[in-house]
Design an enzyme around this catalytic site. Structure first.
Site, PDB file in Angstrom:
ATOM      1  N   ASP A   1       0.848  -1.183   0.000  1.00 43.49           N
ATOM      2  CA  ASP A   1       0.000   0.000   0.000  1.00 43.49           C
ATOM      3  C   ASP A   1       0.883   1.232   0.000  1.00 43.49           C
ATOM      4  OD1 ASP A   1      -2.534  -1.036  -0.099  1.00 43.49           O
ATOM      5  OD2 ASP A   1      -2.533  -1.498   2.044  1.00 43.49           O
TER       6      ASP A   1
ATOM      7  N   ASP B   1      -5.401  25.188  11.468  1.00 40.26           N
ATOM      8  CA  ASP B   1      -5.656  23.979  10.671  1.00 40.26           C
ATOM      9  C   ASP B   1      -4.923  22.801  11.316  1.00 40.26           C
ATOM     10  OD1 ASP B   1      -5.845  22.006   8.829  1.00 40.26           O
ATOM     11  OD2 ASP B   1      -5.224  23.224   7.109  1.00 40.26           O
TER      12      ASP B   1
ATOM     13  N   THR C   1     -16.955  25.480   0.490  1.00 46.04           N
ATOM     14  CA  THR C   1     -15.994  26.514   0.071  1.00 46.04           C
ATOM     15  C   THR C   1     -14.688  25.905  -0.421  1.00 46.04           C
ATOM     16  OG1 THR C   1     -15.103  26.670   2.292  1.00 46.04           O
ATOM     17  CG2 THR C   1     -16.904  28.169   1.733  1.00 46.04           C
ATOM     18  N   ARG C   2     -14.340  24.738   0.078  1.00 45.29           N
ATOM     19  CA  ARG C   2     -13.103  24.024  -0.247  1.00 45.29           C
ATOM     20  C   ARG C   2     -11.865  24.876   0.022  1.00 45.29           C
ATOM     21  NH1 ARG C   2     -12.259  21.215  -5.327  1.00 45.29           N
ATOM     22  NH2 ARG C   2     -13.399  22.777  -6.511  1.00 45.29           N
ATOM     23  N   MET C   3     -11.978  25.742   1.025  1.00 51.73           N
ATOM     24  CA  MET C   3     -10.788  26.481   1.447  1.00 51.73           C
ATOM     25  C   MET C   3     -10.944  26.867   2.916  1.00 51.73           C
ATOM     26  SD  MET C   3     -11.434  29.886  -0.794  1.00 51.73           S
ATOM     27  CE  MET C   3     -12.851  30.918  -0.492  1.00 51.73           C
TER      28      MET C   3
ATOM     29  N   ASP D   1     -10.090  -5.565   2.537  1.00 51.04           N
ATOM     30  CA  ASP D   1      -8.844  -6.221   2.127  1.00 51.04           C
ATOM     31  C   ASP D   1      -8.932  -7.739   2.276  1.00 51.04           C
ATOM     32  OD1 ASP D   1      -7.347  -4.015   1.440  1.00 51.04           O
ATOM     33  OD2 ASP D   1      -6.710  -3.648   3.510  1.00 51.04           O
TER      34      ASP D   1
END
Lengths: 690, 548
Positions: free
Chosen positions: A318, A355, A393-395, A530
């Site tokens: 992976d 953040d 808003t993706r910000m 998996d």
């Protein structure tokens, strides 16, 4: 043992793989003697023959006592005991671990959801139990309700608690571990007596160990060699009688008389010729191989899986967590339109202070490292309003008074600014093409620049993959990324191939395709999805943090949940086979010297010319035979550490490995006994009567 | 010098036909189209040439064919006096007929009889010579079946025994033999149906000299590595082998097919280099053995050889020491067993070499077919030990050597030594060694040699021992029978087991089986296995004699 019981299991018995404590030999002696029971010896045909020979010489020595007869008899018995000792020492290491595991299993009480209390051993599959803080989880199962922190140190040796919660990929719990906080409801998935801990105990104890396919094949070869030598020696007798009768004037010796070769010497010859060295150490090698895995916190559900690991030719890895660090990290600030890099870094850091995602943290850290911008505490900044990320808003960003800073997906930020430039578009496309993720940073009405987020390949991975290639193993990276990103990371990491936008079905199909071509496939996995691929793979290593479906499907479990360990597992599998092959070669090569010791010792009295074969110039027929027998016994003890440790293994091509091992164990096997037998002869020639 | 030239030209000639003959053999055993004659034979026998056989059916076909052959030949020899061209000889006695029937069907050609005083022309041509052809074809067929096992991708079948037998006989053995017969006739080998003539010798005595279809018999005797001579003295007889150059042609015929078989292996597994590796193993062993034998004979120790200048006792003057020694080595390295000199009179170590050659298991290059399958078994065992040393489940040309494969391979290499050792011990334990001419180590060699020759299906005679007694005929007959068919069954079972496997692709981690290292390893394993098995017995025979 009580001392061991209250410490975490696997860590508590640190067995250094290389060193063999002499006390351990001594402690295992009673076990070795118990193994003399013919019903147990029968499992090892080579050593069974030696035992039968020992009984025979004992009878002869009693009937017709002589110094030689008794010394040979004692050393033949010692040969058998030494062989058993090798096995007992190997098992002894596992037994200590099993004891601590048992302690962890103790007398747990299971609290069923309906209020009944039963001993954990009586739990059935499907029972639902409640486990409160401070209680021990009574059996393997899945959390169906609640969330809790669990101390799994009894199994993994890792003292930091882990979180287990219902649903998702962190729902599996193991019996014998302790809930530290909160309360969970667990559905038991194990059958009684087949829990993880039970299997672990069975595994490390080495009792009722199943022989692996290669071990069986090798046993057949050894049995065939034993038969050949048995035949070759037994059929010698009529020829010896004939020769002695022809040279009637030749004197009788302790080795040959009118009745042919004496019983003591005949048995000595057989024991020296049959492959006792490898026969004695074979089972210890197998047990020690499993043990080496356990020491690395990997549980193999069968020896077969360990051997298959050595045969693997395709490794599915992976991307995330194995090849790259878990998350993307900021790698570069690319300013635009005359903005300085420091200015961009400052804005980027400000926008990321609140953040808490790993990506966000990495931006703050990069700004600090590259431009010396100290991290500012969000709470201490007055007038700052943090704008969190939303899917709409993706910000995200920050408003500092009138200053508005945003960072986010290129399209979203550009739309927020209202205008863009070719330069920005070019940089954004460039970063995407290289497999990275561009984050655009803007302040109110202008774009400041772009943050280049990228997957960070773990250190040393490229070297590891080069090693794999030299061993003839193809590495394939599995990722959910798009092909372009995947290709970039694959190139950086140095894997041979990649599978992009992989679904569980794709993975399964890839494994089947590789197997169709005759390749053995190894993979790691943790999620329930998996499971089919883990079951299909020849070596499926499930992470201990994974779901019970995954652990059930794989044939190995890594208690540390470290996917890179797959590479070590492959190496251990190879080392196991190499050790067997090397000691077999050594054992057979030894016979040459033994012939040069024993044949002239027996027959030089009949045909004096044969004394020319006595190249070691051994003292007398008696001392020559005895030296060979003693050497044969001592070499077993001398090789026990090697059997337990395994021969040195460095990843390299098959030809290089063969050449090296042939030199060391083939040529060494020819030369060492000449020296050893001569040395022993020099010492024992002073024994009166020899 | 002439001796070296003889060997060098021989090596060059055999090397020159390696590719063309190997490729031709490959075409014959891989081809599917039958010609008129073959279709006729298939119809006659009732065989469907398209039907593929599993290993079990293939093995049963080999055994059935051989059983019928033994029975037929036995009866033929018993009643030869009632048939044509018997030259007035009686039916062959029971124990000799049994021994001879087994001997020729097993490609051993051990001769407990003297050809010119026992066998009529019809028995030679229709009885013995036929078996010379088909027993050789059986050997090649079994080898091809094993190769098919290595080359197969997950199948259950190994081809069709009847088709292989027919094609190999008609397309390979027969045409070459026709050519070789003509060459021999040119060289002076007789070819007629004469009952012989009585002549008066120089000393005035009368001698009966038999003629016969010798040249044709000679061709297949050598090409099929059979070795059963028309005359008792075999290739030492001037009618069988008149000159040095017919001697050369005989050796070339003996060596050409066994040495070309590895090419077939390489072609069929799709890697010619694997064929080169196997042929290299054969060559190293063969050249070393020839060099040693010639060396021991040329530099003969001992009083008599030194007095006369060479170890000429028992050797034909027209061949000389090197050519005779080369012949002795080559016919024992292959399972031919023909002789052109009296091995019993060789020097101790020189006489040990033919014995050691056979003890190698007839693999350098061995009998037609049998040599290749014997060597592939040894290679398999080598691959197993060496494969473990590189840390993978051992695999040979893509096929894994697991427990079942090891079981069959181990049994294979157990069978022949067991027969040889038990037989020899039995002869001494029961006192039947008394028919040996010599006492002491040389007498021991004579007995050991007889069982080594029979068990390995060589047929070479050390001579110096009387073996046409019922005990010897029976014991050696059993040794030949078991020494031929137990290995064949094991080889075919192994082929079946390999054919079922899916090939594993080669990688850097695979043990390379085409490099000098591996060639050396197979040579080493072969020698060590033989040395370890037979050293005690050899020590009391030729080694004791040579070191005294």
């Amino acid at each position: 043992m009580t001392m061991l019981a209250d410490r975490p299991a696997v860590q508590s018995t640190p067995v250094k793989s290389g060193m063999l404590d002499p006390h351990q030999l001594w402690r295992s002696l009673p076990g070795a003697v118990r193994k003399l029971d013919p019903r147990l010896m029968w499992r090892n045909p080579v050593m069974f023959i030696v035992e039968a020979g020992s009984v025979f010489t004992t009878v002869l020595a009693v009937a017709d006592p002589s110094v030689l007869a008794w010394i040979v008899t004692v050393w033949l018995w010692l040969t058998v005991v030494f062989a058993n000792l090798a096995e007992a020492v190997a098992e002894g290491r596992g037994k200590a671990q099993a004891a601590t595991l048992r302690a962890a299993k103790q007398d747990t009480v299971a609290h069923l959801r309906d209020g009944r209390e039963i001993p954990a051993t009586e739990l059935q599959q499907g029972d639902v139990v409640v486990v409160e803080a401070g209680q021990v989880i009574p059996g393997d199962g899945d959390v169906v309700e609640g969330i809790a922190s669990v101390d799994e140190s009894a199994i993994t040796g890792e003292s930091a608690p882990v979180i287990r919660e219902s649903g998702g990929d962190r729902s599996a719990v193991t019996g014998g571990t302790r809930v530290l906080s909160d309360r969970i409801v667990v559905r038991i998935t194990q059958k009684p007596g087949e829990s993880f801990v039970d299997r672990m105990i069975a595994l490390v104890e080495g009792a009722n160990r199943q022989k692996t396919p290669n071990e069986i094949a090798l046993n057949i070869l050894l049995a065939a060699l034993t038969i050949i030598f048995l035949l070759s020696v037994v059929t010698l007798q009529p020829l010896a009688i004939f020769s002695k009768a022809y040279q009637a004037a030749a004197p009788d010796t302790i080795a040959i008389d009118a009745h042919g070769v004496t019983g003591i010497v005949l048995v000595s010859l057989i024991v020296c010729l049959i492959p006792t060295t490898i026969g004695a150490l074979l089972s210890a090698i197998g047990i020690a191989g499993m043990d080496r895995l356990v020491q690395r916190n990997v549980l193999a559900m069968s020896g077969r899986a360990v051997e298959a690991a050595g045969d693997v030719s395709t490794l599915l890895l992976d991307k995330t967590g194995t090849i790259t660090l878990g998350n993307r990290q900021a790698a570069e600030f690319v300013p635009v339109d005359g903005v300085s890099a420091a200015e961009l870094a400052d804005a980027a850091q400000l926008s990321s202070l609140a953040d808490e995602t790993p990506e966000g943290r990495s931006i703050v850290v990069l700004a600090k490292n590259e431009f010396g911008l100290r991290e500012r505490e969000p709470g201490l900044m007055t007038g700052a309003t943090f704008v969190p990320f939303t899917a709409q808003t993706r910000m995200s960003g920050v408003d500092l008074g009138t200053r508005q800073i945003r960072k986010g997906a290129a399209a979203a930020v550009i739309k927020w600014v209202g205008r863009s430039s070719d330069e920005v578009a070019e940089i954004v496309d460039g970063i995407s093409a290289s497999g990275g993720t561009p984050l655009v940073v803007a302040e109110k009405d202008r774009v400041l620049g772009v943050i280049h987020l990228k997957d960070v390949v773990k250190e040393g991975m490229r070297a590891r993959f080069d090693e794999m290639r030299r061993m003839g193993i193809r590495t394939v990276m599995i990722t959910g990324d798009n092909p372009r990103t995947a290709a970039a990371i694959a190139a950086e990491a140095g894997v041979d191939d990649f599978l992009a936008e992989a679904t569980p079905e794709d993975k399964l199909a890839l494994i089947k395709k590789e197997q169709e071509g005759g390749r053995l496939v190894a993979m790691t996995g943790d999620g329930t999805n998996d499971a089919p691929a883990l079951a299909q793979a020849d070596v499926g290593v499930a992470m201990n943090t994974g779901t019970s479906a995954a652990k059930e499907a794989g044939n190995m479990v890594d208690l540390d949940s470290d996917p890179t360990k797959l590479i070590e597992i492959v190496e251990i599998g190879k080392q196991l086979l190499i050790t067997r092959g090397a000691l077999t070669t050594f054992s057979i090569a030894n016979d040459i010297a033994k012939y040069f010791a024993i044949i002239p010792a027996i027959f030089a009295a009949v045909y004096p010319g044969l004394d020319a074969l006595n190249v070691m110039r051994l003292h007398s027929p008696g001392s020559a035979i005895l030296s060979a027998v003693i050497f044969n016994a001592l070499v077993i003890v001398a090789l026990i550490p090697l059997a337990l440790r395994g021969v040195r293994y460095r990843p390299s091509s098959a030809s290089a490995l063969l050449r090296r091992n042939l030199w060391v164990y083939g040529l060494g096997g020819v030369i060492v006994p000449f020296l050893g037998i001569k040395l022993i002869d020099l010492l024992i020639q002073f024994i009166p009567g020899i | 010098m002439a001796g070296w030239l003889f060997v060098i030209t021989l090596v060059l000639a055999v090397a020159a036909v390696y590719r063309p003959l190997g490729d031709y053999l490959h075409r014959v055993v891989s081809g599917r189209r039958s010609n008129v004659v073959e279709r006729g034979i298939y119809r006659l026998v009732g065989v469907d040439p398209e039907a593929e056989q599993s290993w079990g059916v293939y093995a049963r076909s080999v055994l059935a064919f051989s059983a019928v052959s033994i029975l037929f030949l036995y009866l033929f020899l018993r009643v030869q006096d009632k048939l044509w061209l018997s030259l007035g000889f009686d039916g062959v006695p029971t124990h000799i007929a049994w021994n001879t029937a087994v001997s020729f069907v097993t490609n051993t050609n051990w001769q407990a009889y003297s050809g010119e005083s026992t066998m009529g022309h019809l028995a030679q041509m229709a009885g013995l010579a036929v078996q010379n052809f088909v027993s050789a074809a059986v050997g090649i067929a079994v080898a091809v079946a094993l190769i098919r096992g290595f080359a197969a991708r997950k199948t259950k079948t190994l081809g069709n025994f009847w088709v292989d037998l027919t094609r190999i006989t008609l397309r390979v053995l027969l045409p070459i033999c026709v050519l070789a017969t003509l060459v021999f006739m040119v060289g002076g080998v007789v070819q007629n149906l004469s009952g012989g003539a009585d002549v008066t010798t120089l000393t005035g005595a009368t001698q009966h000299i038999t003629g016969g279809p010798v040249a044709s018999q000679e061709a297949i005797k050598e090409l099929g590595t059979n070795g059963g001579g028309f005359y008792n003295t075999n290739s030492a007889h001037p009618f069988e082998n008149p000159t040095t150059w017919t001697n050369w042609v005989q050796l070339f015929l003996i060596l050409c097919i066994p040495f070309a078989m590895p090419r077939v292996f390489g072609r069929m597994v799709g890697q010619n280099r694997q064929g080169y590796a196997i042929v290299a193993v054969m060559s190293v062993l063969a050249l070393a053995s020839i060099a040693l034998t010639v060396g021991f004979e040329v530099h003969a120790g001992g009083t008599v050889p030194q007095a006369v200048g060479a170890a000429m006792e028992g050797k034909e003057v027209r061949f000389g020491v090197p050519d005779s020694a080369t012949f002795g080595a080559v016919t024992t390295l292959t399972s031919t067993g023909a002789v052109n000199s009296f091995l019993d009179s060789y020097t101790s170590f020189g006489g040990m070499m033919p014995m050691v050659n056979m003890m190698l298991g007839e693999v350098a290059p061995g009998g037609v077919g049998a040599g290749l399958y014997g060597l592939l078994i040894l290679a398999t065992i080598t691959v197993f030990v060496a494969g473990l040393m590189v840390g993978r489940t051992p695999e040979y040309v893509g096929k894994k050597i697991g427990a079942r494969e090891m079981k069959l391979a181990s049994l294979y290499f157990l069978v022949t030594p067991a027969i040889v050792l038990i037989g020899t011990a039995a002869a001494f334990a029961t006192g039947h060694n008394a028919t040996a001419l010599n006492a002491g180590p040389h007498g021991l060699s004579e007995v050991l040699y007889a069982f080594t020759s029979a068990g390995n299906n060589n047929g070479s005679a050390f001579a110096g021992i009387t073996v046409n007694t019922p005990w010897w005929d029976t014991a050696l007959g059993l040794a030949m029978l078991l020494g031929r068919f137990l290995p064949i069954i094991l080889v075919l079972a192994l082929a079946g087991s390999l054919a079922r496997q899916r090939p594993v692709p080669e990688s850097e981690g695979t043990l390379p089986t085409h490099q000098p290292l591996f060639v050396g390893l197979v040579v080493g394993v072969t020698i060590v296995l033989v040395a370890l098995t037979f050293l005690p017995a050899l020590a009391l025979g030729p080694i004791a004699e040579g070191l005294s």
